[in-house]
Motif scaffolding. Structure first.
Motif, mmCIF file in Angstrom:
data_model
loop_
_atom_site.group_PDB
_atom_site.id
_atom_site.type_symbol
_atom_site.label_atom_id
_atom_site.label_comp_id
_atom_site.label_asym_id
_atom_site.label_seq_id
_atom_site.Cartn_x
_atom_site.Cartn_y
_atom_site.Cartn_z
ATOM 1 N N VAL A 176 68.931 24.863 -49.766
ATOM 2 C CA VAL A 176 68.584 26.249 -49.440
ATOM 3 C C VAL A 176 69.715 26.921 -48.661
ATOM 4 C CG1 VAL A 176 66.995 27.734 -48.160
ATOM 5 C CG2 VAL A 176 66.109 25.810 -49.473
ATOM 6 N N SER A 177 70.285 26.228 -47.695
ATOM 7 C CA SER A 177 71.383 26.787 -46.892
ATOM 8 C C SER A 177 72.595 27.070 -47.762
ATOM 9 C CB SER A 177 71.765 25.804 -45.777
ATOM 10 O OG SER A 177 70.703 25.640 -44.869
ATOM 11 N N ARG A 178 72.861 26.181 -48.707
ATOM 12 C CA ARG A 178 73.984 26.375 -49.631
ATOM 13 C C ARG A 178 73.798 27.643 -50.460
ATOM 14 N NH1 ARG A 178 73.708 22.254 -54.152
ATOM 15 N NH2 ARG A 178 72.325 23.862 -55.005
ATOM 16 N N GLU A 179 72.577 27.871 -50.933
ATOM 17 C CA GLU A 179 72.315 29.061 -51.755
ATOM 18 C C GLU A 179 72.378 30.337 -50.923
ATOM 19 O OE1 GLU A 179 72.388 28.718 -55.015
ATOM 20 O OE2 GLU A 179 72.660 26.615 -54.483
ATOM 21 N N ILE A 180 71.962 30.265 -49.657
ATOM 22 C CA ILE A 180 72.068 31.434 -48.782
ATOM 23 C C ILE A 180 73.537 31.798 -48.596
ATOM 24 C CG2 ILE A 180 71.746 32.256 -46.412
ATOM 25 C CD1 ILE A 180 69.153 30.624 -46.324
ATOM 26 N N ASN A 181 74.387 30.790 -48.400
ATOM 27 C CA ASN A 181 75.831 31.036 -48.274
ATOM 28 C C ASN A 181 76.402 31.635 -49.555
ATOM 29 O OD1 ASN A 181 75.911 30.028 -45.656
ATOM 30 N ND2 ASN A 181 76.384 27.949 -46.316
ATOM 31 N N SER A 182 75.921 31.159 -50.691
ATOM 32 C CA SER A 182 76.382 31.686 -51.981
ATOM 33 C C SER A 182 75.998 33.154 -52.131
ATOM 34 C CB SER A 182 75.773 30.875 -53.142
ATOM 35 O OG SER A 182 76.241 29.557 -53.134
ATOM 36 N N VAL A 183 74.764 33.474 -51.734
ATOM 37 C CA VAL A 183 74.290 34.859 -51.823
ATOM 38 C C VAL A 183 75.113 35.762 -50.912
ATOM 39 C CG1 VAL A 183 72.362 36.397 -51.267
ATOM 40 C CG2 VAL A 183 71.942 34.275 -52.519
ATOM 41 N N ASN A 184 75.419 35.284 -49.709
ATOM 42 C CA ASN A 184 76.242 36.078 -48.777
ATOM 43 C C ASN A 184 77.623 36.335 -49.368
ATOM 44 O OD1 ASN A 184 74.257 36.241 -46.811
ATOM 45 N ND2 ASN A 184 74.938 34.397 -45.750
ATOM 46 N N ILE A 186 78.399 36.377 -52.582
ATOM 47 C CA ILE A 186 78.231 37.283 -53.723
ATOM 48 C C ILE A 186 78.069 38.717 -53.234
ATOM 49 C CG2 ILE A 186 76.669 37.944 -55.600
ATOM 50 C CD1 ILE A 186 76.015 34.880 -55.806
ATOM 51 N N ALA A 187 77.281 38.904 -52.172
ATOM 52 C CA ALA A 187 77.051 40.245 -51.618
ATOM 53 C C ALA A 187 78.352 40.849 -51.110
ATOM 54 C CB ALA A 187 76.028 40.172 -50.492
ATOM 55 N N THR A 188 79.180 40.029 -50.454
ATOM 56 C CA THR A 188 80.469 40.504 -49.944
ATOM 57 C C THR A 188 81.373 40.937 -51.084
ATOM 58 O OG1 THR A 188 80.335 39.031 -48.024
ATOM 59 C CG2 THR A 188 82.508 39.884 -48.599
ATOM 60 N N SER A 189 81.407 40.142 -52.146
ATOM 61 C CA SER A 189 82.236 40.470 -53.305
ATOM 62 C C SER A 189 81.787 41.764 -53.962
ATOM 63 C CB SER A 189 82.172 39.321 -54.331
ATOM 64 O OG SER A 189 82.688 38.138 -53.787
ATOM 65 N N GLN A 190 80.482 41.932 -54.075
ATOM 66 C CA GLN A 190 79.948 43.144 -54.702
ATOM 67 C C GLN A 190 80.258 44.378 -53.865
ATOM 68 O OE1 GLN A 190 75.777 42.503 -55.556
ATOM 69 N NE2 GLN A 190 76.213 41.156 -57.271
ATOM 70 N N LYS A 191 80.253 44.239 -52.535
ATOM 71 C CA LYS A 191 80.591 45.361 -51.653
ATOM 72 C C LYS A 191 82.054 45.749 -51.826
ATOM 73 C CE LYS A 191 77.193 44.640 -47.965
ATOM 74 N NZ LYS A 191 77.001 44.254 -46.540
ATOM 75 N N GLN A 192 82.913 44.744 -51.952
ATOM 76 C CA GLN A 192 84.340 45.006 -52.120
ATOM 77 C C GLN A 192 84.607 45.730 -53.431
ATOM 78 O OE1 GLN A 192 85.991 41.082 -51.719
ATOM 79 N NE2 GLN A 192 86.170 41.231 -49.487
ATOM 80 N N ILE A 193 83.908 45.316 -54.478
ATOM 81 C CA ILE A 193 84.051 45.978 -55.778
ATOM 82 C C ILE A 193 83.564 47.413 -55.694
ATOM 83 C CG2 ILE A 193 83.213 46.000 -58.164
ATOM 84 C CD1 ILE A 193 83.109 42.930 -57.997
ATOM 85 N N SER A 194 82.444 47.606 -54.978
ATOM 86 C CA SER A 194 81.876 48.945 -54.819
ATOM 87 C C SER A 194 82.832 49.860 -54.069
ATOM 88 C CB SER A 194 80.543 48.852 -54.075
ATOM 89 O OG SER A 194 79.994 50.123 -53.858
ATOM 90 N N LYS A 195 83.478 49.334 -53.016
ATOM 91 C CA LYS A 195 84.438 50.128 -52.245
ATOM 92 C C LYS A 195 85.634 50.495 -53.099
ATOM 93 C CE LYS A 195 83.324 48.462 -47.599
ATOM 94 N NZ LYS A 195 83.823 47.697 -46.419
ATOM 95 N N ALA A 196 86.075 49.558 -53.939
ATOM 96 C CA ALA A 196 87.218 49.818 -54.812
ATOM 97 C C ALA A 196 86.899 50.927 -55.796
ATOM 98 C CB ALA A 196 87.600 48.544 -55.556
ATOM 99 N N ASP A 197 85.655 50.908 -56.291
ATOM 100 C CA ASP A 197 85.233 51.953 -57.222
ATOM 101 C C ASP A 197 85.174 53.309 -56.531
ATOM 102 O OD1 ASP A 197 85.042 50.115 -59.228
ATOM 103 O OD2 ASP A 197 82.887 49.794 -58.980
#
Length: 236
Positions: A176-184, A186-197
């Motif tokens: 569960v902790s591993r998946e929470i880290n993965s989600v965090n 993924i969320a960071t990457s998506q924010k960076q893509i959104s800012k670039a757009d």
């Protein structure tokens, strides 16, 4: 494998085999073979779930009753529009208060097969996270993370209550902790893509302000050029 010592009375009681000892038509040949090899049969009815497993060289039938926090028809209906989350837990037995693990599930509609697929937060953790991430939906990703955090909180509570199975609980907790880290991540990457757009400059000639600013710059440049030309003539 000994099939002659099957607990026929128990199997008849739960409708797994018929009076003539043939298996229920609800089970296909593959289901039957797996069941005889120790796999679990799952039966769902509204909020109730029962699991059946042969043990002790197929001489005993282990039956576990579970209860879901939502009824199955509701889950199947809602999962066609969104990811539907549900908790399943063993029905409490006051005479046997052993540890009862919480099973957290996600029901997702598969457009390719037009079927609703059930994913377990522990057994299908990596696959489930990948599917949620592929939706590229921030709200859904946050919802999934909240469900993971709930499960983590539950496991942390139980690890102190049941030290005799702390190892098993710790293993689930690590997943569960591993998946929470993965989600965090993924969320960071998506924010960076959104800012670039968002940083892309969009010029729209139909925007009055942009159009007027362009005209003003052109008039200023023209006026500047005229002044330079006059200066040149004067110096001559």
């Amino acid at each position: 494998m000994n099939t002659n010592t099957l607990p026929t009375d128990e199997l008849k009681k739960y409708g797994i085999i018929n009076e003539d000892l043939s298996f229920s038509k609800k089970l296909n040949a593959d289901d039957i073979q797996k069941f005889l090899k120790g796999y679990t049969i799952v039966a769902d009815n509204d909020k109730n779930r029962a699991t059946f497993q042969l043990t002790d060289n197929n001489t005993q039938l282990k039956v576990i009753y579970l209860e879901r926090d939502k009824n199955l028809p509701e889950i199947l209906k809602n999962s066609k529009d969104r990811v539907e989350y549900t908790d399943i837990q063993k029905v409490s037995n006051k005479l046997s208060p052993e540890f009862s693990a919480l099973e957290k599930k996600a029901f997702i509609f598969d457009k390719e097969t037009s079927k609703v697929v059930e994913f377990d937060f522990i057994k299908n953790a990596t696959e489930l996270t990948a599917i949620i991430a592929d939706k590229k939906d921030t709200e859904e990703l946050n919802h999934y993370k909240n469900e993971l955090l709930k499960l983590k909180s539950y496991l942390l509570e139980k690890i102190d209550q049941y030290p005799e199975i702390a190892k098993e609980i710790t293993n689930d907790l690590s997943i569960v902790s591993r998946e929470i880290n993965s989600v965090n991540s993924i969320a960071t990457s998506q924010k960076q893509i959104s800012k670039a757009d968002d940083s892309d400059i969009q010029l729209n000639v139909n925007d009055p302000d942009v159009y007027q600013d362009a005209n003003q710059r052109r008039d200023d440049e023209q006026e500047h050029d005229e002044e330079v030309e006059k200066s040149r003539k004067f110096r001559r």
